[in-house]
Design an enzyme around this catalytic site. Structure first.
Site, PDB file in Angstrom:
ATOM      1  N   ASN A 209     158.034 -39.905  39.071  1.00  0.00           N
ATOM      2  CA  ASN A 209     158.280 -40.250  37.585  1.00  0.00           C
ATOM      3  C   ASN A 209     159.367 -39.502  36.979  1.00  0.00           C
ATOM      4  OD1 ASN A 209     157.656 -37.510  36.367  1.00  0.00           O
ATOM      5  ND2 ASN A 209     155.852 -37.511  37.641  1.00  0.00           N
ATOM      6  N   ALA A 273     155.237 -29.309  34.733  1.00  0.00           N
ATOM      7  CA  ALA A 273     155.680 -30.366  35.423  1.00  0.00           C
ATOM      8  C   ALA A 273     154.749 -31.258  35.268  1.00  0.00           C
ATOM      9  CB  ALA A 273     155.401 -29.814  36.886  1.00  0.00           C
ATOM     10  N   ASP A 277     149.679 -37.650  39.814  1.00  0.00           N
ATOM     11  CA  ASP A 277     147.778 -37.624  39.773  1.00  0.00           C
ATOM     12  C   ASP A 277     147.627 -37.929  41.202  1.00  0.00           C
ATOM     13  OD1 ASP A 277     147.727 -36.434  37.389  1.00  0.00           O
ATOM     14  OD2 ASP A 277     147.805 -38.709  36.515  1.00  0.00           O
ATOM     15  N   LYS A 287     160.119 -45.743  58.205  1.00  0.00           N
ATOM     16  CA  LYS A 287     160.424 -46.876  57.189  1.00  0.00           C
ATOM     17  C   LYS A 287     159.600 -48.120  57.456  1.00  0.00           C
ATOM     18  CE  LYS A 287     163.878 -49.298  54.706  1.00  0.00           C
ATOM     19  NZ  LYS A 287     164.980 -49.783  54.698  1.00  0.00           N
ATOM     20  N   ASP A 306     145.043 -30.663  41.243  1.00  0.00           N
ATOM     21  CA  ASP A 306     145.296 -30.186  39.781  1.00  0.00           C
ATOM     22  C   ASP A 306     145.766 -28.943  39.803  1.00  0.00           C
ATOM     23  OD1 ASP A 306     145.306 -29.490  37.048  1.00  0.00           O
ATOM     24  OD2 ASP A 306     144.546 -31.648  36.447  1.00  0.00           O
ATOM     25  N   ILE A 307     147.127 -28.737  39.459  1.00  0.00           N
ATOM     26  CA  ILE A 307     147.679 -27.605  39.624  1.00  0.00           C
ATOM     27  C   ILE A 307     147.220 -26.553  38.657  1.00  0.00           C
ATOM     28  CG2 ILE A 307     149.852 -26.081  39.915  1.00  0.00           C
ATOM     29  CD1 ILE A 307     150.998 -28.711  41.266  1.00  0.00           C
ATOM     30  N   PHE A 324     150.556 -28.798  29.539  1.00  0.00           N
ATOM     31  CA  PHE A 324     151.078 -29.778  28.580  1.00  0.00           C
ATOM     32  C   PHE A 324     150.236 -31.039  28.604  1.00  0.00           C
ATOM     33  CE2 PHE A 324     155.151 -28.797  27.049  1.00  0.00           C
ATOM     34  CZ  PHE A 324     155.538 -27.538  27.369  1.00  0.00           C
ATOM     35  N   LYS A 342     140.315 -28.408  31.604  1.00  0.00           N
ATOM     36  CA  LYS A 342     141.191 -27.710  32.679  1.00  0.00           C
ATOM     37  C   LYS A 342     141.273 -26.131  32.549  1.00  0.00           C
ATOM     38  CE  LYS A 342     144.515 -31.469  33.364  1.00  0.00           C
ATOM     39  NZ  LYS A 342     145.532 -32.115  34.296  1.00  0.00           N
TER      40      LYS A 342
HETATM   41  O1  C5P Z   1     145.819 -34.324  33.327  1.00  0.00           O
HETATM   42  P1  C5P Z   1     147.265 -34.545  32.862  1.00  0.00           P
HETATM   43  O2  C5P Z   1     148.115 -34.984  33.900  1.00  0.00           O
HETATM   44  O3  C5P Z   1     147.698 -35.418  31.502  1.00  0.00           O
HETATM   45  O4  C5P Z   1     147.406 -32.989  32.478  1.00  0.00           O
HETATM   46  C1  C5P Z   1     148.641 -32.438  32.292  1.00  0.00           C
HETATM   47  C2  C5P Z   1     148.852 -31.252  32.393  1.00  0.00           C
HETATM   48  O5  C5P Z   1     148.227 -30.568  33.689  1.00  0.00           O
HETATM   49  C3  C5P Z   1     150.279 -30.473  32.496  1.00  0.00           C
HETATM   50  O6  C5P Z   1     150.311 -29.110  32.202  1.00  0.00           O
HETATM   51  C4  C5P Z   1     150.693 -30.704  34.028  1.00  0.00           C
HETATM   52  O7  C5P Z   1     151.593 -29.893  34.342  1.00  0.00           O
HETATM   53  C5  C5P Z   1     149.163 -30.246  34.536  1.00  0.00           C
HETATM   54  N1  C5P Z   1     148.900 -30.956  35.724  1.00  0.00           N
HETATM   55  C6  C5P Z   1     148.933 -30.272  36.929  1.00  0.00           C
HETATM   56  N2  C5P Z   1     148.689 -30.764  38.267  1.00  0.00           N
HETATM   57  C7  C5P Z   1     148.101 -32.168  38.272  1.00  0.00           C
HETATM   58  C8  C5P Z   1     148.292 -32.889  36.998  1.00  0.00           C
HETATM   59  C9  C5P Z   1     148.610 -32.224  35.841  1.00  0.00           C
HETATM   60  O8  C5P Z   1     149.285 -28.939  36.994  1.00  0.00           O
HETATM   61  N3  C5P Z   1     148.020 -32.781  39.577  1.00  0.00           N
END
Ligand code: C5P
Length: 406
Positions: A209, A273, A277, A287, A306-307, A324, A342
């Site tokens: 992205n 970051a 997803d 390749k 989801d970190i 964020f 979260k």
């Molecule tokens: O759910 P969404 O992606 O909109 O959430 C954004 C927040 O979650 C940001 O703080 C992003 O760094 C964190 N995030 C994460 N790991 C993911 C997706 C989002 O830490 N896989």
């Protein structure tokens, strides 16, 4: 010594203004960037041209200048500094500050600023000793303004007494000491995630992205300058590692998660970051070639970890976890829902619907906690990083007060 520090220097009217030119040189030599406001009085002693030449920046003089306001509004000017220094500080500008008067750009900026302020008074000894000035001085001291008290000696007006502005080297030493002492997050450790993640499709292609990492990197730098020990886990970005910050470069969400878990336990986690997803379930070893029948390949995705959520629900959960939320609609509602889902403490929400923030220097955010929603004025990403760190400092100061009361 002052690398990366931004000083807003206000030069008010007084013969000592000539010493401020030397101060600008010293600040620049120490690595600071210096933006200057010169009052009408100050311009009687030094010209904006000499100030601009030494500061290597545009000089601001006029509250109602269409040019200045369109390039850098006075509110932004007042917020984009680590320290506001008034040198020389005349009796008049001290009185304006004490009474909240907004008569020109300098006094308006001083009322609008949320940054620490240091003043270096310079005036005739009788003016300095006058009850009016001494009362103003006490008011300013009680509001936490840093005062570099004037020295004794011969005055330009021929009188002898207290009122000489301190020499530029002394002011420089005071500014350096200020930054060394003001490390309110010293002893705390922070983890920041920044940038995009790249999820491989095959050895040469990926899904990514447009996150530039500017906001996350600025937060890491601001936390470091407030004294925290910072680990920055970053996806691929085109930015230098912030000075003094332990920086770990990763590509994928899974690598980012691993690096983050390795950085625990810590006191503060800020997940800025833009983590992908999804990832491709099985990235190809070679390749992917166009088929003979020209058919396009089908990619199967699986969800990435989801970190933010993992950190916020971890057994070694940091005391403060901030996420964020970039939203295109229903900003506040969606961000509040994200806060709960979260399990984080704060969400910094930005509306990406009306304009493209990716890669830009400017940002417009709201801070959402379980108690309040605060919309912040648009500002550059460094200024927003410093505001976030200010909030963190208040949070930890309050925590300490609560602990002390228990
Ligand atoms: O759910 P969404 O992606 O909109 O959430 C954004 C927040 O979650 C940001 O703080 C992003 O760094 C964190 N995030 C994460 N790991 C993911 C997706 C989002 O830490 N896989």
């Amino acid at each position: 010594m002052l690398t990366g520090k931004r000083i807003l220097l206000i030069i008010s009217g007084g013969i000592a203004a000539y010493k401020s030119l030397e101060l600008i040189r010293g600040l620049k030599k120490s690595g600071a960037s210096v933006r200057c406001i010169v009052t009408q009085g100050g311009q009687q002693f030094v010209t904006p041209l000499s100030v601009a030449a030494l500061a290597e920046e545009q000089v601001f003089t006029d509250l109602f200048s269409l040019k200045d306001e369109s390039e850098m509004g006075h509110i932004r000017l007042s917020r984009e500094a680590d320290l506001v220094v008034v040198a020389p500080a005349s009796a008049n500008i001290m009185a304006q500050m004490a009474h909240g008067l907004t008569e020109d750009l300098a006094s308006t900026t001083l009322l609008a600023t949320n940054r620490p302020v240091m003043i270096c008074p310079a005036m005739n000894p009788m003016m300095w000793q006058h009850d009016a000035t001494q009362d103003n001085l006490k008011t300013l001291q009680s509001r936490g303004i840093n005062i570099i008290a004037p020295a004794d000696g011969d005055m330009a007006c021929g009188e002898v007494g207290t009122g000489r502005m301190r020499e530029p080297e002394e002011i420089l030493t005071a500014i350096t000491a200020y930054f060394q002492d003001n490390r309110p997050l010293a002893g705390l450790s922070a983890l920041v995630t920044s940038g995009p993640t790249y999820e491989p499709i095959d050895p040469v292609r990926f899904i990514g992205n447009r996150s530039s990492g500017k906001q996350g990197h600025a937060i890491a730098a601001a936390l470091k300058s407030a004294g925290a020990a910072v680990t920055l886990v970053t996806g691929p970005v085109n930015l230098p590692a912030p000075q003094g910050v332990k920086t770990i470069s990763v590509q994928t969400a899974q690598e980012m998660l691993k690096a983050c878990e390795n950085a625990l336990p810590c006191d503060i986690a800020i997940c800025a970051a833009a983590v992908s997803d999804w990832r491709v379930k099985k990235a190809a070893d070679q390749k992917i070639k166009k088929g003979a029948d020209k058919s396009a390949p089908t990619l199967e995705f699986i969800e990435n970890p989801d970190i933010l959520q993992t950190i916020a629900t971890h057994k070694n959960r940091p005391a403060l976890v901030v996420g964020f939320a970039a939203e295109t609609e229903n900003l506040i509602e969606n961000a509040q829902a994200k806060l709960t889902k979260k399990s984080c403490d704060w969400i910094i929400a930005n509306n990406v619907g009306d304009h493209d923030i990716f890669g830009q220097d400017q940002n417009h955010v709201s801070l959402i906690t379980t108690e309040k929603v605060t919309d912040w004025p648009p500002a550059n990403k460094e200024a927003i990083a410093r505001d976030i760190v200010e909030e963190i400092i208040h949070h930890f100061v309050n925590l300490k007060m609560i602990e002390a009361a228990e």
